[in-house]
Write a protein that holds these residues in place. Sequence first.
Motif, mmCIF file in Angstrom:
data_model
loop_
_atom_site.group_PDB
_atom_site.id
_atom_site.type_symbol
_atom_site.label_atom_id
_atom_site.label_comp_id
_atom_site.label_asym_id
_atom_site.label_seq_id
_atom_site.Cartn_x
_atom_site.Cartn_y
_atom_site.Cartn_z
ATOM 1 N N THR A 1 0.828 -1.217 0.000
ATOM 2 C CA THR A 1 0.000 0.000 0.000
ATOM 3 C C THR A 1 0.853 1.253 0.000
ATOM 4 O O THR A 1 0.611 2.200 -0.755
ATOM 5 C CB THR A 1 -0.929 0.005 1.227
ATOM 6 O OG1 THR A 1 -1.804 -1.128 1.170
ATOM 7 C CG2 THR A 1 -1.762 1.277 1.273
ATOM 8 N N GLU A 2 1.875 1.280 0.852
ATOM 9 C CA GLU A 2 2.702 2.485 0.977
ATOM 10 C C GLU A 2 3.593 2.696 -0.237
ATOM 11 O O GLU A 2 3.869 3.836 -0.617
ATOM 12 C CB GLU A 2 3.547 2.403 2.255
ATOM 13 C CG GLU A 2 2.728 2.453 3.532
ATOM 14 C CD GLU A 2 1.892 3.724 3.650
ATOM 15 O OE1 GLU A 2 2.413 4.799 3.326
ATOM 16 O OE2 GLU A 2 0.725 3.625 4.052
ATOM 17 N N GLU B 1 2.733 1.916 -3.266
ATOM 18 C CA GLU B 1 1.818 2.451 -4.276
ATOM 19 C C GLU B 1 1.546 3.929 -4.025
ATOM 20 O O GLU B 1 1.525 4.736 -4.956
ATOM 21 C CB GLU B 1 0.516 1.662 -4.270
ATOM 22 C CG GLU B 1 -0.452 2.080 -5.368
ATOM 23 C CD GLU B 1 -1.701 1.223 -5.420
ATOM 24 O OE1 GLU B 1 -2.595 1.533 -6.235
ATOM 25 O OE2 GLU B 1 -1.792 0.247 -4.646
ATOM 26 N N LYS B 2 1.354 4.293 -2.753
ATOM 27 C CA LYS B 2 1.122 5.699 -2.407
ATOM 28 C C LYS B 2 2.313 6.565 -2.799
ATOM 29 O O LYS B 2 2.155 7.722 -3.182
ATOM 30 C CB LYS B 2 0.869 5.834 -0.898
ATOM 31 C CG LYS B 2 -0.501 5.399 -0.436
ATOM 32 C CD LYS B 2 -0.643 5.647 1.052
ATOM 33 C CE LYS B 2 -1.986 5.160 1.573
ATOM 34 N NZ LYS B 2 -2.097 5.346 3.052
ATOM 35 N N ALA B 3 3.503 5.994 -2.678
ATOM 36 C CA ALA B 3 4.727 6.730 -3.010
ATOM 37 C C ALA B 3 5.038 6.699 -4.501
ATOM 38 O O ALA B 3 6.077 7.206 -4.936
ATOM 39 C CB ALA B 3 5.903 6.152 -2.214
ATOM 40 N N ASN B 4 4.137 6.101 -5.294
ATOM 41 C CA ASN B 4 4.319 5.983 -6.754
ATOM 42 C C ASN B 4 5.604 5.255 -7.117
ATOM 43 O O ASN B 4 6.288 5.620 -8.082
ATOM 44 C CB ASN B 4 4.304 7.372 -7.404
ATOM 45 C CG ASN B 4 2.953 8.053 -7.324
ATOM 46 O OD1 ASN B 4 1.920 7.415 -7.527
ATOM 47 N ND2 ASN B 4 2.944 9.326 -6.992
#
Length: 357
Positions: A32-33, A35-38
């Motif tokens: 998840t993290e 993905e959030k950080a691209n």
Amino acid sequence: MNLRLQIQKQNYDEIVEKYAEVQKIATELLATELEKANINIMQLPSRIKSWESVEDKLVKKPDRYSNVEDLNDLLGLRVICFFLSQVDEAGEVVKKIFDVDLEHSDDKRLSLPPEAFGYLSLHFQCTLRKDMGYPEELTNLVFEIQLRTILQHAWAEIEHDLGYKTVLEIPRYVRREFARIAGLLEVADDSFETIRNQLGIYETETLQGIHDDTAEQMTLDILTLNAFMEYSQAMNNLYEDMAKLTGGKVILVGAEAYLSMLVEFGIETLGGLHKLVSEEHDHVLLLLNHALQFSDLEEITSNAALFYLFRAKMVWGDYTEKEIRDIYYAFSEDMKKAENNARIIMGLRDEFGGLCK
């Protein structure tokens, strides 16, 4: 199995269930993290050591591993990245979302002698953060996260597989061959990183050129056409004026279907398309305003801009009815539609006083 190992087997069976919970939590949280950080990674595999693997370590290294709890890699996660820079970027995410024991973590990239080539990977000793509400029985469990590139991963897996399948010590010339391959892959990793950076610079400069309408020599294709439709200042000015007339908004969509129509008009570069927009901007607004007398359109797509640009070019251009029909037929391969569009164009030309042959 001796008594010591029997006791450790019982310990393993108890602790492995808790590690399975940590595995699920850590994997989901990390995915998840990232993905959030691209940070787009290739894979995020994880595994819990089998009892056979644990037993082997307890037997071979009794001074170092007297209990199952002494193994800090009982649970392991791997972040397999596409590029070198992503390894460090993902490493920052790991340090943010887990408690990381930096003292016992290991950056193999720094520990390898500068004149040597071999295993490169970033290893973190982690636990779940105590301030995130997890049970203490889970936050006390240490696990390892390894971060590496695809090429580093391929080398490590092959080297490990071949190295562990022989009962003999690996000869020096074979170890040297592994080192040579590691060197080649290290160069390849650097080259991929360079290519990625160069493409990033090219994309930034190209999009800026499209936005400023200065990329005139660039050839029109699906990618450059869609980029022009989204970023060109001239095109966005047209969208804005069209939206004022409809009282709604212009929805951006793919324009690839209109590429062949541009070819029919002999427009093959962004400069040619920019010239079309500049010359026909006001004519498009006249045609749209005329169409709104017969409909109450509010939301229209960006392709409507192309539709009216082509129509304006033919209404105010020096085209015969046959030429207009041929253009539409080449675009649609439907003669009835082509003839109907040609009649509409000729009617609009009469109405607006355009040229007619």
